[in-house]
Each structure stands twice: as C-alpha cells, then as structure tokens.
Design a protein around this motif. Structure first.
Motif, mmCIF file in Angstrom:
data_model
loop_
_atom_site.group_PDB
_atom_site.id
_atom_site.type_symbol
_atom_site.label_atom_id
_atom_site.label_comp_id
_atom_site.label_asym_id
_atom_site.label_seq_id
_atom_site.Cartn_x
_atom_site.Cartn_y
_atom_site.Cartn_z
ATOM 1 N N SER A 197 0.821 -1.211 0.000
ATOM 2 C CA SER A 197 0.000 0.000 0.000
ATOM 3 C C SER A 197 0.854 1.259 0.000
ATOM 4 O O SER A 197 0.393 2.330 -0.401
ATOM 5 C CB SER A 197 -0.962 -0.006 1.183
ATOM 6 N N GLN A 198 2.124 1.145 0.400
ATOM 7 C CA GLN A 198 3.022 2.298 0.364
ATOM 8 C C GLN A 198 3.146 2.871 -1.048
ATOM 9 O O GLN A 198 3.235 4.092 -1.230
ATOM 10 C CB GLN A 198 4.401 1.893 0.886
ATOM 11 N N ALA A 199 3.129 2.013 -2.053
ATOM 12 C CA ALA A 199 3.226 2.492 -3.436
ATOM 13 C C ALA A 199 2.049 3.393 -3.773
ATOM 14 O O ALA A 199 2.201 4.431 -4.440
ATOM 15 C CB ALA A 199 3.288 1.309 -4.401
ATOM 16 N N ALA A 200 0.864 3.029 -3.319
ATOM 17 C CA ALA A 200 -0.319 3.853 -3.579
ATOM 18 C C ALA A 200 -0.281 5.144 -2.766
ATOM 19 O O ALA A 200 -0.673 6.208 -3.253
ATOM 20 C CB ALA A 200 -1.580 3.066 -3.249
ATOM 21 N N ILE A 201 0.190 5.051 -1.532
ATOM 22 C CA ILE A 201 0.287 6.245 -0.684
ATOM 23 C C ILE A 201 1.157 7.298 -1.354
ATOM 24 O O ILE A 201 0.848 8.496 -1.321
ATOM 25 C CB ILE A 201 0.837 5.853 0.706
ATOM 26 N N GLN A 202 2.234 6.871 -1.983
ATOM 27 C CA GLN A 202 3.133 7.821 -2.637
ATOM 28 C C GLN A 202 2.599 8.304 -3.973
ATOM 29 O O GLN A 202 2.903 9.419 -4.400
ATOM 30 C CB GLN A 202 4.507 7.173 -2.815
ATOM 31 N N ALA A 203 1.785 7.484 -4.633
ATOM 32 C CA ALA A 203 1.314 7.849 -5.969
ATOM 33 C C ALA A 203 0.060 8.715 -5.956
ATOM 34 O O ALA A 203 -0.103 9.595 -6.814
ATOM 35 C CB ALA A 203 1.053 6.580 -6.784
ATOM 36 N N LEU A 204 -0.850 8.485 -5.031
ATOM 37 C CA LEU A 204 -2.141 9.177 -5.061
ATOM 38 C C LEU A 204 -2.027 10.703 -5.055
ATOM 39 O O LEU A 204 -2.805 11.376 -5.748
ATOM 40 C CB LEU A 204 -3.017 8.700 -3.893
ATOM 41 N N PRO A 205 -1.096 11.299 -4.321
ATOM 42 C CA PRO A 205 -1.002 12.766 -4.364
ATOM 43 C C PRO A 205 -0.697 13.331 -5.746
ATOM 44 O O PRO A 205 -0.977 14.503 -6.013
ATOM 45 C CB PRO A 205 0.136 13.075 -3.380
ATOM 46 N N HIS A 206 -0.143 12.526 -6.638
ATOM 47 C CA HIS A 206 0.134 12.972 -8.004
ATOM 48 C C HIS A 206 -1.139 13.113 -8.840
ATOM 49 O O HIS A 206 -1.118 13.764 -9.892
ATOM 50 C CB HIS A 206 1.057 11.968 -8.708
ATOM 51 N N LEU A 207 -2.208 12.486 -8.407
ATOM 52 C CA LEU A 207 -3.408 12.397 -9.231
ATOM 53 C C LEU A 207 -4.412 13.514 -8.964
ATOM 54 O O LEU A 207 -5.490 13.527 -9.561
ATOM 55 C CB LEU A 207 -4.093 11.043 -9.021
#
Length: 334
Positions: free
Chosen positions: A73-83
């Motif tokens: 889930s860390q990968a999503a935590i880091q990616a979501l702010p980009h969206l």
C-alpha cells in the motif's frame, strides 16, 4: 526518510546486541506467516503474467470488483497525491506518518488532526485520510461514520481509508463499497498474513481512478512470485479463519501480561497494543535492555507492541515482570 518500526540495525548499534538476539515487536506484523507455496524457477525468469488468478481471488476476498494490485500500500500512498491538483488534505493523527508526508511532499496543504472532525468542518476539505483501524492507536471508526464524512467533503473530494490492519476484523471493512466515486480503500497483505517482504497491496476504488493510478505506476507492479503467494493466501479461507482465532487469543494473552505489569493499554488491534503515557520512553528503554524492540512515538508519548512468536512469550513476560517490580504503587497506570 521517515522512521518506521523494524529498524533493528539501529537498535543493534545503540544497545550493542547482535541482530539475532532481538525480539522485534516494533512492526505489528503477524508472527504467524502464511506458508509459502512451492515457487517454480520459471517465475523468476519471466516477466509477471497479469492475467493470472490474482485479481479474481482478490475480488472475492475483498468483495469488490474494482481493484488494482500494487507493491504494498506504500506504493499507492506515494502515488495518489500525483493524481490531484493542489488540495486541502486532512490526516487524522496520530497515524501512519507516510500519508501526511506524501501529500506534503507533492505541494498539497496538509493539516494533521488529532481529533475526529465535525461534519461542518469538512466542506472545506478536499481529501480526508483515515487509518482504520488506526495505526498506531487502534481506534476503529464505524462504516456509517466514514460514509458520512465522505458525503460532507468538498465537491470532488476523496476519502482515503487505509485498512492495512483490517483483515482480522473484516466485518468492519468498507471494501465492498469502495467503487463509489471519491472513496479509496487501501489494503495490505503484509500485516495479517505476515507477508511484509512480499510487498503486496491492493487499491480498491472507482474504475476511472484505478485507470489513472495504473497509468502512473506503469506495468508489472508485482513480481510473479509475489502474485503467486498473494493468490494462495487470499484463497485459503481455512488458514484465514485459524489466523483470526489465533491472533485474537494471542492479543488477549498480551493484554493480560500488560495489565499484570500495571500497564493499561490505551488501544489495540488483533496485531498490536498501544500505550499512551509519559513513561512510554522508559518502558521502551527497559524492554530494549532486555532485547525487545518496540515502536516508540514522541508526539504524543506512546509505545506500540506487536505480538511475539510462540517461543518468545517467556522473554516478554520476564521483561514485563521486571518492569512491574520497579514501579511504585503511585505509578500504577490503571
């Protein structure tokens, strides 16, 4: 880089104790890992096959059709702010620190809230992040409360619910409703299944958001062996049932040891106990001197203890008994 549990290398240096001599209770990862199935050497030699059984198995496990496998889930935590464009983000704290850090790193306005929000406050909030059950306090927000918060957010707002510690109590999950626009649920196989090293997580959300996230992350988010292991773990209902029973029994035992040591936990899940108290640093140091590593928090002063493996309960009991013997009656935390 933020500090996390599991930082035993530093503990080895600070307390001059070799790695193998430590009992690590700092992470909240289950001491009972799902048994790894046989892995064909071919899985290491070829690129991951993404039309395997993983997603269908995950859909049944989470009762949700729309999901995306990610490298923890860390990968999503880091990616979501980009969206999202620059947004007003509230994170209910204390919480897993990577949430606030990721949104702040990408230019969003982040407010860390140490109490639950009122509905009227949320009309000016674009993103609300809730760990449920909360890490580290164990606080559990009911589904009705979460849905009400989502409806109160600013138009186009997101409610992100991190359910990394939910697997032991699936009846409290909102994963089945995660396809609702603006609701994002993060899940992990690291804690309950004891598979943190496999780095397997899931994002449950509306299809258009998953498409954006998939595009951002790119192909092959999971290795072939990780996909095989995750599929087997989510399909094994008998093991899951036994695991839930085992963890709840173990946590009852942990609560008994803590109470006997004059420590009244402030909160807990099936995988950890949390004690908020000015003496948390003293307990952390005391346990470290006995070879037991725990997760210490400065603000507020608190300590989190995970479950030991079956053969190490005696080590924890001795250390806690020694702690209790050194406490004066006026320092009883009950």
């Amino acid at each position: 880089m933020l500090e996390h549990g599991g930082n035993l290398q530093q503990a080895c240096i600070d307390y001059d104790r070799p790695l193998e001599a430590w009992l690590d209770l700092s992470t909240g990862i289950s001491p009972y890992a799902f048994p790894i199935p046989p892995i064909s050497p071919a899985l290491w030699q070829r690129l991951p096959i993404e039309n395997d059984a993983l997603l269908d198995t995950a859909r049944r496990y989470y009762q949700q059709e729309h999901l995306l496998a990610v490298a923890g889930s860390q990968a999503a935590i880091q990616a979501l702010p980009h969206l999202r464009p620059r947004s007003r983000v509230w994170v209910l704290t204390p919480a897993y620190a990577e949430h606030a850090h990721a949104w702040r790193q990408h230019g969003h306005t982040v407010t860390e809230r140490d109490h639950l929000p009122e509905m009227s406050e949320l009309q000016n909030v674009d993103v609300l992040v809730v760990c449920n059950p909360n890490n580290p306090t164990g606080r559990l927000c009911p589904p009705a409360q979460l849905h009400a918060w989502q409806q109160a957010l600013a138009p186009g707002g997101w409610l992100i619910v991190d359910e990394a510690f939910m697997d032991a109590t699936p009846e409290n999950s909102i994963s089945a409703q995660a396809a609702k626009p603006g609701l994002i649920v993060l899940r992990s196989l690291g804690k309950f299944f004891g598979l943190a090293g496999a780095r397997v997580g899931m994002v449950l959300a509306a299809p258009d958001l998953l498409d954006q996230l998939r595009e951002w992350l790119g192909p092959w988010t999971l290795s072939g062996p990780a996909r095989l292991i995750a599929t087997a773990a989510m399909a094994d209902h008998d093991w899951q049932h036994a695991q839930r029973h085992r963890l709840l029994q173990n946590m009852a035992k942990m609560q008994g040891l803590l109470n006997a040591a004059r420590i009244s936990p402030t909160g807990s899940t099936a995988l950890f106990s949390y004690w908020q108290d000015p003496r948390a640093i003293d307990l952390h140091t005391h346990l470290a001197r006995h070879g037991i590593w725990t997760r210490l928090f400065a603000q507020p002063s608190a300590i989190r203890l995970g479950l030991p493996p079956p053969e190490r309960w005696d080590m924890l009991q001795r250390a806690l008994s020694d702690w209790a013997s050194k406490q004066s009656p006026c320092n009883n935390s009950a």
